[in-house]
Design a protein around this motif. Sequence first.
Motif, PDB file in Angstrom:
ATOM      1  N   THR A   1      -6.295   3.266  -4.390  1.00  0.00           N
ATOM      2  CA  THR A   1      -7.703   2.975  -4.690  1.00  0.00           C
ATOM      3  C   THR A   1      -8.469   2.514  -3.451  1.00  0.00           C
ATOM      4  O   THR A   1      -9.593   2.969  -3.205  1.00  0.00           O
ATOM      5  N   VAL A   2      -7.862   1.617  -2.655  1.00  0.00           N
ATOM      6  CA  VAL A   2      -8.553   1.098  -1.465  1.00  0.00           C
ATOM      7  C   VAL A   2      -8.889   2.239  -0.506  1.00  0.00           C
ATOM      8  O   VAL A   2     -10.020   2.339  -0.004  1.00  0.00           O
ATOM      9  N   ASP A   3      -7.924   3.120  -0.266  1.00  0.00           N
ATOM     10  CA  ASP A   3      -8.165   4.240   0.652  1.00  0.00           C
ATOM     11  C   ASP A   3      -9.257   5.176   0.111  1.00  0.00           C
ATOM     12  O   ASP A   3     -10.107   5.650   0.860  1.00  0.00           O
ATOM     13  N   ALA A   4      -9.204   5.415  -1.205  1.00  0.00           N
ATOM     14  CA  ALA A   4     -10.192   6.335  -1.808  1.00  0.00           C
ATOM     15  C   ALA A   4     -11.598   5.745  -1.756  1.00  0.00           C
ATOM     16  O   ALA A   4     -12.570   6.454  -1.463  1.00  0.00           O
ATOM     17  N   VAL A   5     -11.717   4.449  -2.020  1.00  0.00           N
ATOM     18  CA  VAL A   5     -13.040   3.808  -1.992  1.00  0.00           C
ATOM     19  C   VAL A   5     -13.560   3.751  -0.555  1.00  0.00           C
ATOM     20  O   VAL A   5     -14.733   4.037  -0.291  1.00  0.00           O
ATOM     21  N   ALA A   6     -12.684   3.399   0.399  1.00  0.00           N
ATOM     22  CA  ALA A   6     -13.102   3.389   1.808  1.00  0.00           C
ATOM     23  C   ALA A   6     -13.569   4.784   2.228  1.00  0.00           C
ATOM     24  O   ALA A   6     -14.594   4.930   2.908  1.00  0.00           O
TER      25      ALA A   6
END
Lengths: 253, 253
Positions: free
Chosen positions: A84-89
Amino acid sequence: MTANSRIWTAALIVIGDEILSGRTHDKNIAQVASWLQVQGIRLHEVRVVSDDMDAIAEAVNILRARNDYLFTTGGIGPTHDDITVDAVAGALEVPVVVHPEARAILEKHYETRGGLTEARLRMARVPEGADLIPNRMSGAPGIHVGNIFLMAGVPHITAGMLDALTGTLEGGAPLISETIGCWVAESEVADILREVEKAHPGCQIGSYPFFREGQVGANFVIRTTEKAELQSAVDTLCDALGTAGHDFTPGGI
Amino acid sequence: MTANSRIWTAALIVIGDEILSGRTHDKNIAQVASWLQVQGIRLHEVRVVSDDMDAIAEAVNILRARNDYLFTTGGIGPTHDDITVDAVAGALEVPVVVHPEARAILEKHYETRGGLTEARLRMARVPEGADLIPNRMSGAPGIHVGNIFLMAGVPHITAGMLDALTGTLEGGAPLISETIGCWVAESEVADILREVEKAHPGCQIGSYPFFREGQVGANFVIRTTEKAELQSAVDTLCDALGTAGHDFTPGGI
């Protein structure tokens, strides 16, 4: 438009193959929805997407643009499927960085639990510019960046994060509601419901049929932000149901 | 690409303010997801939208275009807030017509229940060109038009409609899965999970942590369409967990 009449909206993205496979029954939609009501924020749309970078990023960019707030649940743990963190970034076009405070929290949490491994350090990664959402249940914090709130997927951890956010978000007047139950087929009173809603433009009336003990019934839920308008709609609906010969139960069945 | 390797996908739109308000806990996502697995169809995305024509139509047009099948639940009853048929017809740019067979079903169903009123006749309305989905639980049928399946929102009626559709949709090889449970923090075995998944390109491994009886644990779910690949991944994961000194429980905890 008064401050109270501004409607604040939110969207929720539930992230995880386990929901889409049917393995796990989602509990976060209802819990986020109920919490938002109390904050005076309306849950406008929910999407459930798989553990896929593009699917998450697409939903993030559409929903953050058209709502005041965007919440996500799931995919912020330490394993390879937590992206999720990578996708949101990626959606925000910012780099992923290690948040010093998150790192310190995790170091402390894992001090007596085998230390901070590389996998565990993944949970300190945030999109650049993010703040943390406290997590009193387990080590890894949630993440707040722009109008987006990234929360855990495990429902009781999500609940703790929502609790930490309580009262911190600007919202409008909370939606209030009254329920009236009736042992009647909703099709018998459809005209009454339509007329009462039409006469009370600030109210929405939902009709929720059920089948219990071999009998049909329905609960009618009137929702509005105005207390007087709610009472007037309740009175009108009860009068109309009574006149048509139907017993009704204030508070619902 | 063999017939078996073609992946069939579906999307689901859950329609209803009662889900977005938190009043009703959705049960249809999990039940549709589980049913689709058995049909060899992957649930690719779910959206929950309000009882709003534009919101429904937007979701319908995006999701029907990028999936083999689109399912909806909710909003096909007799009351003013039941607008799914109108929204789908709008999205398809076809008129709404009364389906003669649906009308006959409703006439028969309501023969001993007060007759077919105008409100009840709403449940015979379909987008032009539609077929019916049998409903053995209550009178009103579901609706099939193009690659879209409109079903009831009340979960046991939805279940009956899914049952009626069982075996009628073309799908691929069903996704099969095995679960391995472990009383371990998932962060301790994150590297193992990543390595095993990398060594088995046809498998996805999901990691689902839990907290029970004061202890942390996780279930690891391996999913694939290939039986031999599944067994190989299970064996590799169990070996790796054992070598690292973790007790594991085949079948999950």
